[in-house]
Design a protein around this motif. Structure first.
Motif, mmCIF file in Angstrom:
data_model
loop_
_atom_site.group_PDB
_atom_site.id
_atom_site.type_symbol
_atom_site.label_atom_id
_atom_site.label_comp_id
_atom_site.label_asym_id
_atom_site.label_seq_id
_atom_site.Cartn_x
_atom_site.Cartn_y
_atom_site.Cartn_z
ATOM 1 N N LYS A 1 -37.999 18.272 -32.210
ATOM 2 C CA LYS A 1 -38.206 16.852 -32.454
ATOM 3 C C LYS A 1 -39.668 16.590 -32.812
ATOM 4 C CE LYS A 1 -37.675 12.365 -30.235
ATOM 5 N NZ LYS A 1 -37.237 11.667 -29.049
ATOM 6 N N GLN B 1 -41.293 14.916 -36.265
ATOM 7 C CA GLN B 1 -42.177 13.764 -36.206
ATOM 8 C C GLN B 1 -43.523 14.083 -36.850
ATOM 9 O OE1 GLN B 1 -41.966 12.972 -31.993
ATOM 10 N NE2 GLN B 1 -40.414 11.383 -32.272
ATOM 11 N N SER C 1 -40.999 5.130 -42.771
ATOM 12 C CA SER C 1 -41.166 4.089 -41.750
ATOM 13 C C SER C 1 -41.456 2.743 -42.412
ATOM 14 C CB SER C 1 -42.274 4.453 -40.755
ATOM 15 O OG SER C 1 -43.533 4.502 -41.385
ATOM 16 N N ALA D 1 -36.635 3.660 -36.425
ATOM 17 C CA ALA D 1 -36.468 4.305 -35.120
ATOM 18 C C ALA D 1 -35.049 4.846 -34.943
ATOM 19 C CB ALA D 1 -36.822 3.345 -33.992
ATOM 20 N N GLY D 2 -34.045 4.049 -35.301
ATOM 21 C CA GLY D 2 -32.655 4.496 -35.200
ATOM 22 C C GLY D 2 -32.362 5.642 -36.142
ATOM 23 N N TYR D 3 -32.926 5.567 -37.353
ATOM 24 C CA TYR D 3 -32.774 6.651 -38.325
ATOM 25 C C TYR D 3 -33.366 7.941 -37.762
ATOM 26 C CZ TYR D 3 -34.309 9.634 -42.170
ATOM 27 O OH TYR D 3 -34.576 10.717 -42.965
ATOM 28 N N LEU D 4 -34.591 7.868 -37.257
ATOM 29 C CA LEU D 4 -35.280 9.046 -36.744
ATOM 30 C C LEU D 4 -34.525 9.658 -35.567
ATOM 31 C CD1 LEU D 4 -37.749 10.839 -37.102
ATOM 32 C CD2 LEU D 4 -38.984 9.320 -35.558
ATOM 33 N N GLU D 5 -34.006 8.821 -34.696
ATOM 34 C CA GLU D 5 -33.239 9.309 -33.544
ATOM 35 C C GLU D 5 -32.008 10.090 -34.020
ATOM 36 O OE1 GLU D 5 -30.374 7.319 -30.189
ATOM 37 O OE2 GLU D 5 -32.249 6.293 -30.639
ATOM 38 N N THR D 6 -31.296 9.548 -34.987
ATOM 39 C CA THR D 6 -30.091 10.202 -35.492
ATOM 40 C C THR D 6 -30.431 11.501 -36.219
ATOM 41 O OG1 THR D 6 -29.018 8.052 -35.708
ATOM 42 C CG2 THR D 6 -28.020 9.881 -36.903
ATOM 43 N N ASN E 1 -33.037 13.434 -35.692
ATOM 44 C CA ASN E 1 -33.421 14.410 -34.668
ATOM 45 C C ASN E 1 -32.196 15.020 -33.995
ATOM 46 O OD1 ASN E 1 -36.186 14.255 -35.059
ATOM 47 N ND2 ASN E 1 -36.433 12.587 -33.593
ATOM 48 N N GLN E 2 -31.176 14.207 -33.718
ATOM 49 C CA GLN E 2 -29.937 14.711 -33.120
ATOM 50 C C GLN E 2 -29.234 15.672 -34.074
ATOM 51 O OE1 GLN E 2 -27.739 11.152 -32.225
ATOM 52 N NE2 GLN E 2 -28.941 10.688 -30.394
ATOM 53 N N ARG F 1 -25.018 4.911 -39.904
ATOM 54 C CA ARG F 1 -24.904 4.104 -38.694
ATOM 55 C C ARG F 1 -24.272 2.771 -39.081
ATOM 56 N NH1 ARG F 1 -29.154 5.048 -34.579
ATOM 57 N NH2 ARG F 1 -29.195 2.789 -34.437
#
Length: 155
Positions: free
Chosen positions: A2, A6, A89, A97-102, A104-105, A121
């Motif tokens: 992660k 970043q 960004s 933030a939601g894009y980055l979280e997904t 990373n998963q 999403r």
């Protein structure tokens, strides 16, 4: 992993001297321009009403950014192509933030922090791809697409 992603995203943002400021769900950044393919798509939907405009800007690094602006005056989609990845960004705004979280998963599951990404999403869809020197992508708000428009019209 992660942390590496970043760092990569931060480096891309810093390397892009003049970043794009068109953020999804906000007011447009660029002046409206006429583009033949967008005009043709609009004419297929309605002979009298234009449900959106397309604003284009070429960044200092040669990357072309298009923002799709609805009748409400807000950006509901963006697309890009060029030699450098734009600052996601800035393009995605509050959806980043939601894009980055997904992402990373997805990368954790795949065991790789690089490569194209498709994030789907309920609030935002982002597709990125390309290779060094030729990056492409698009993002849109599914609930923001004007009636009669499909994601295929975002180019």
């Amino acid at each position: 992993m992660k942390f590496r992603l970043q760092c990569l995203l931060a480096a891309v943002a810093c390397a892009n001297c003049l970043s794009a400021n068109a953020a999804l769900g906000t007011s447009p950044t660029y002046t409206a321009t006429v583009r033949a393919s967008a005009t043709q798509a609009v004419m297929r939907m309605s002979a009298t009403a234009v449900p959106y405009t397309v604003n284009e800007a070429t960044l200092a690094d040669g990357t072309l950014v298009r923002e799709y602006v609805g009748q409400s005056g807000t950006v509901f989609a963006v697309s890009w192509h060029g030699p450098h990845m734009p600052d996601l960004s800035a393009l995605l705004g509050s959806y980043f933030a939601g894009y980055l979280e997904t992402v990373n998963q997805q990368h954790a599951q795949q065991g790789s922090a690089f490569g194209p990404a498709t994030v789907q999403r309920s609030d935002v869809v982002v597709q990125t791809g390309g290779h060094m020197g030729s990056y492409v992508g698009r993002a849109w708000l599914p609930t923001g697409l004007p009636a009669g428009m499909s994601s295929d019209d975002i180019q």
